[in-house]
Design a protein around this motif. Structure first.
Motif, PDB file in Angstrom:
ATOM      1  N   SER A   1      14.007  42.429  42.989  1.00 24.07           N
ATOM      2  CA  SER A   1      15.460  42.572  43.130  1.00 24.07           C
ATOM      3  C   SER A   1      15.900  43.969  42.714  1.00 24.07           C
ATOM      4  O   SER A   1      15.146  44.709  42.089  1.00 24.07           O
ATOM      5  CB  SER A   1      16.192  41.515  42.292  1.00 24.07           C
ATOM      6  OG  SER A   1      16.370  42.006  40.980  1.00 24.07           O
TER       7      SER A   1
ATOM      8  N   ASN B   1      25.407  43.038  44.281  1.00 22.78           N
ATOM      9  CA  ASN B   1      26.821  43.292  44.623  1.00 22.78           C
ATOM     10  C   ASN B   1      27.548  44.019  43.481  1.00 22.78           C
ATOM     11  O   ASN B   1      26.943  44.315  42.443  1.00 22.78           O
ATOM     12  CB  ASN B   1      27.522  41.998  45.050  1.00 22.78           C
ATOM     13  CG  ASN B   1      27.726  41.024  43.885  1.00 22.78           C
ATOM     14  OD1 ASN B   1      27.652  41.412  42.719  1.00 22.78           O
ATOM     15  ND2 ASN B   1      27.980  39.763  44.207  1.00 22.78           N
ATOM     16  N   ASP B   2      28.833  44.292  43.687  1.00 29.01           N
ATOM     17  CA  ASP B   2      29.589  45.089  42.714  1.00 29.01           C
ATOM     18  C   ASP B   2      29.731  44.412  41.351  1.00 29.01           C
ATOM     19  O   ASP B   2      29.950  45.077  40.340  1.00 29.01           O
ATOM     20  CB  ASP B   2      30.987  45.416  43.262  1.00 29.01           C
ATOM     21  CG  ASP B   2      30.916  46.408  44.423  1.00 29.01           C
ATOM     22  OD1 ASP B   2      29.864  47.073  44.552  1.00 29.01           O
ATOM     23  OD2 ASP B   2      31.888  46.491  45.206  1.00 29.01           O
TER      24      ASP B   2
ATOM     25  N   GLU C   1      25.595  40.851  40.771  1.00 32.66           N
ATOM     26  CA  GLU C   1      24.883  39.623  41.138  1.00 32.66           C
ATOM     27  C   GLU C   1      24.017  39.899  42.367  1.00 32.66           C
ATOM     28  O   GLU C   1      24.341  40.765  43.186  1.00 32.66           O
ATOM     29  CB  GLU C   1      25.893  38.513  41.479  1.00 32.66           C
ATOM     30  CG  GLU C   1      26.706  38.076  40.281  1.00 32.66           C
ATOM     31  CD  GLU C   1      27.948  37.270  40.662  1.00 32.66           C
ATOM     32  OE1 GLU C   1      28.557  37.562  41.721  1.00 32.66           O
ATOM     33  OE2 GLU C   1      28.311  36.360  39.900  1.00 32.66           O
TER      34      GLU C   1
ATOM     35  N   ILE D   1      22.674  39.484  45.999  1.00 34.87           N
ATOM     36  CA  ILE D   1      23.290  39.027  47.246  1.00 34.87           C
ATOM     37  C   ILE D   1      22.298  38.064  47.892  1.00 34.87           C
ATOM     38  O   ILE D   1      21.329  38.466  48.535  1.00 34.87           O
ATOM     39  CB  ILE D   1      23.640  40.214  48.165  1.00 34.87           C
ATOM     40  CG1 ILE D   1      24.531  41.203  47.390  1.00 34.87           C
ATOM     41  CG2 ILE D   1      24.325  39.732  49.448  1.00 34.87           C
ATOM     42  CD1 ILE D   1      24.862  42.482  48.129  1.00 34.87           C
TER      43      ILE D   1
ATOM     44  N   GLU E   1      22.408  35.904  50.305  1.00 38.59           N
ATOM     45  CA  GLU E   1      22.252  35.834  51.767  1.00 38.59           C
ATOM     46  C   GLU E   1      21.174  36.834  52.208  1.00 38.59           C
ATOM     47  O   GLU E   1      20.361  36.541  53.075  1.00 38.59           O
ATOM     48  CB  GLU E   1      23.562  36.166  52.501  1.00 38.59           C
ATOM     49  CG  GLU E   1      24.737  35.242  52.177  1.00 38.59           C
ATOM     50  CD  GLU E   1      25.375  35.553  50.832  1.00 38.59           C
ATOM     51  OE1 GLU E   1      25.446  36.738  50.456  1.00 38.59           O
ATOM     52  OE2 GLU E   1      25.792  34.596  50.127  1.00 38.59           O
ATOM     53  N   GLU E   2      21.212  38.002  51.588  1.00 36.94           N
ATOM     54  CA  GLU E   2      20.238  39.042  51.932  1.00 36.94           C
ATOM     55  C   GLU E   2      18.827  38.611  51.534  1.00 36.94           C
ATOM     56  O   GLU E   2      17.856  38.895  52.233  1.00 36.94           O
ATOM     57  CB  GLU E   2      20.593  40.361  51.229  1.00 36.94           C
ATOM     58  CG  GLU E   2      21.985  40.858  51.542  1.00 36.94           C
ATOM     59  CD  GLU E   2      21.970  41.969  52.593  1.00 36.94           C
ATOM     60  OE1 GLU E   2      20.878  42.315  53.066  1.00 36.94           O
ATOM     61  OE2 GLU E   2      23.061  42.468  52.903  1.00 36.94           O
TER      62      GLU E   2
ATOM     63  N   ASN F   1      20.223  35.230  36.988  1.00 35.06           N
ATOM     64  CA  ASN F   1      19.971  35.047  38.415  1.00 35.06           C
ATOM     65  C   ASN F   1      19.669  33.593  38.765  1.00 35.06           C
ATOM     66  O   ASN F   1      19.111  32.860  37.948  1.00 35.06           O
ATOM     67  CB  ASN F   1      18.799  35.951  38.842  1.00 35.06           C
ATOM     68  CG  ASN F   1      19.205  37.403  38.876  1.00 35.06           C
ATOM     69  OD1 ASN F   1      20.306  37.725  39.300  1.00 35.06           O
ATOM     70  ND2 ASN F   1      18.344  38.285  38.396  1.00 35.06           N
TER      71      ASN F   1
END
Lengths: 426, 146
Positions: free
Chosen positions: A139, A167-168, A171, A173, A175-176, A201
């Motif tokens: 990650s 993400n901002d 966390e 992402i 979906e990715e 996570n």
């Protein structure tokens, strides 16, 4: 009683719950001699717990007791001291097994810490199982110790590294992640809780999805083990790595949990004494688990003292500790947000007790020096997560990380110190 | 130019200035003030070859030899480091290479700032001292060849 199922409680309910528990932070502090230290003429405020936690007296005593009373090399000695030392060393294995709810004691391998645990898996499982065209997913919030070993193995095997973006809020992402997860992926290695951001996570979701494509999953438990209840069977992870010194235990000792079938199939990591069954110049056969992976005389004293640390944590109860730490994090977060020009880095919904921040126009190092001047120990810099810092477009942060012995009053000292420092620096 | 103080004299001067402070707060306030007053380095000099990189903060430094004396200019992204850098420049700049090479720089210890030269700080200050002496060594070697 407290709600042990919640990882990160928020709102007033938590404060009320905290008041209703028997958790007495002043009594806890009595167990940690170093907290009596004076730094630069001020009482020590130790907020660098994500780097290493302080040690309770029982851990210090266990170390001294071993050397004073039963220091001996383990496993093959016939004399009494060797038997006592072996019993104590192996008792820690049982305690670790219970602490993370592993199925079998043989699945607990002692290493020097998370870094060695990850490297062990990289140089045994990954080196022999990966080939060109395979992919490894990590990650965007990994510590360098969960990046570099896979880069090295990638160079050896031709396997490619893929990264789950952040993400901002700090966390993953997800979906990715699900898009990256194809049949090519043979290994997923992610951090359970981020050392720089505190983000917890969704490792269960990651593990289940990875298993569907046949990938093996390694979880870096460096930050999570001290805060969260760890059940490796429920998680169903294939490997889990722990550092003792982040769980109130000694430095230089850690754990690799691995599922038996995987550990059995893996070649040894290092050759030497202890890890063999029979040696001849023609052929050597490996010892059984866990000893196959514990070459040479191990770190007996620190292993023995690790049991004292885990027993200490279990005796107080992780759920109780977590409530205290979550309340501190919430309070610190609110107080930090009231400071002009501050930006919190890592605002995930699920967090362990890490508050990372940057102050506009102020270098983190300057803040760290001036806070130290107030007796406040924080960590500044990139926290060995340079790619993550680049993601946020910052060179580093100032990080306060809380443990069971920290108090609201100590947070107030940091906040006052920050106001003073910012005034000087701007 | 005979009024120029020796390296040791400037070191002594700084130690005297710091002896006026009772608290760490005052010492750091003074260092921060010096950091803020340090003349910024032109952007053209802030390039990789002039970079002395630490783990947390960066120092850029340039030097030149004029009339047998070495002159330094430097900047950092962290203001306390900038203050410390400013003191180093005050002490070493404008002296002959050999004097710079021989400088003990124990004023840093005397004013209680030795920890900033420790490995743990990784702030580039230790590397800066080494680089200043290295530059002086290079100038001296070049002079020797002429």
């Amino acid at each position: 009683m407290v709600n042990s199922a919640s990882l990160c409680l928020c709102g007033e309910k938590m404060i009320q719950t905290l008041e209703h528990t028997a958790f007495d932070v002043q009594a806890i502090r009595q167990h940690f001699p170093v907290l009596n230290r004076v730094v630069k003429g001020k009482p020590l405020v130790y907020f660098d717990n994500a780097a290493t936690t302080q040690k309770p007296q029982v851990v210090i005593d266990a170390l001294a007791d071993y050397y004073k009373n039963y220091n001996a090399n383990i496993h093959r000695g016939i004399h009494s001291l060797a038997e006592e030392a072996t019993a104590a060393y192996e008792a820690t294995r049982d305690t670790v097994q219970q602490f993370i709810h592993a199925k079998e004691r043989e699945e607990i391998i002692f290493t020097r810490g998370v870094t060695e645990s990850i490297n062990l898996v990289a140089y045994t499982w990954a080196r022999t199982n990966l080939k060109a065209g395979d992919e490894i997913i990590i990650s965007g919030m990994e510590h360098h110790s969960n990046i570099v070993p896979w880069q090295l193995i990638g160079e050896m095997t031709g396997a490619k590294l893929k990264v789950i973006p952040v993400n901002d809020s700090g966390e993953l992402i997800m979906e990715e992640f699900h898009q990256l997860l194809t049949e090519k992926v043979k290994l997923v290695s992610v951090v359970h809780a981020s050392n720089s951001l505190g983000t917890i996570n969704p490792v269960k979701e990651i593990i289940d999805a990875a298993h569907k494509v046949g990938a093996v999953v390694m979880i870096d438990g460096a930050q999570s083990t001290v805060h969260l209840d760890i059940d490796v069977q429920e998680l169903d992870c294939d490997f889990f790595a722990i550092s003792s010194h982040k769980v109130y235990g000694p430095t230089g000792i850690g754990v690799l949990y691995g599922k038996r079938a995987l550990l059995e199939a893996m070649p040894p990591f290092m050759g030497g004494g202890e890890m063999i069954k029979d040696v001849s110049f023609e052929k050597t056969t490996w010892n059984d688990l866990p000893y196959k992976f514990e070459a040479g005389t191990p770190n007996i004293a620190d292993t023995v003292a690790l049991k004292a640390a885990l027993d200490f944590v279990s005796g107080i109860g992780k759920a109780t500790i977590r409530q205290h730490e979550d309340a501190l994090l919430k309070y610190a977060t609110e107080q930090l947000q009231s400071i002009d020009g501050i930006r919190l880095i890592g605002t995930a919904k699920q967090k362990v007790s890490v508050a990372s921040y940057v102050v506009e126009g102020v270098h983190p190092q300057d803040l760290g020096i001036l806070l130290d001047n107030q007796g406040v120990a924080v960590r500044t810099g990139h926290h060995c997560t340079q790619p993550l810092m680049n993601r946020f477009g910052i060179p580093g942060t100032t990080r306060a990380s809380f443990a069971m012995y920290n108090t609201k009053e100590e947070v107030d000292v940091m906040i006052a110190g920050l106001h003073k420092a910012i005034k000087l620096l701007r | 130019m005979s009024e120029i103080k020796s390296i040791a004299e400037t070191e002594e001067e700084i130690v005297d200035e710091f002896s006026l402070f009772d608290s760490w707060d005052e010492k750091y306030e003074y260092i921060i003030d010096m950091g803020k007053k340090l003349k910024p380095l032109e952007d053209e000099h802030k390039k990789d070859e002039n970079k002395i990189k630490g783990c947390q903060s960066t120092v850029w430094m340039v030097s030149e030899l004029k009339d047998g004396k070495v002159y330094y200019r430097a900047e950092s992204d962290a203001v306390i480091v900038k203050g410390l850098v400013s003191m180093l420049i005050r002490v070493l700049s404008g002296h002959a290479p050999q004097e710079i090479i021989n400088a003990k720089l124990d004023f840093i210890d005397k004013i209680g700032m030795k920890q900033h030269l420790a490995q743990t700080r990784s702030n580039g200050l230790l590397s800066m001292v080494k680089q200043m002496k290295l530059d002086a060594t290079v100038y001296q070697a070049k002079a020797g060849m002429n």
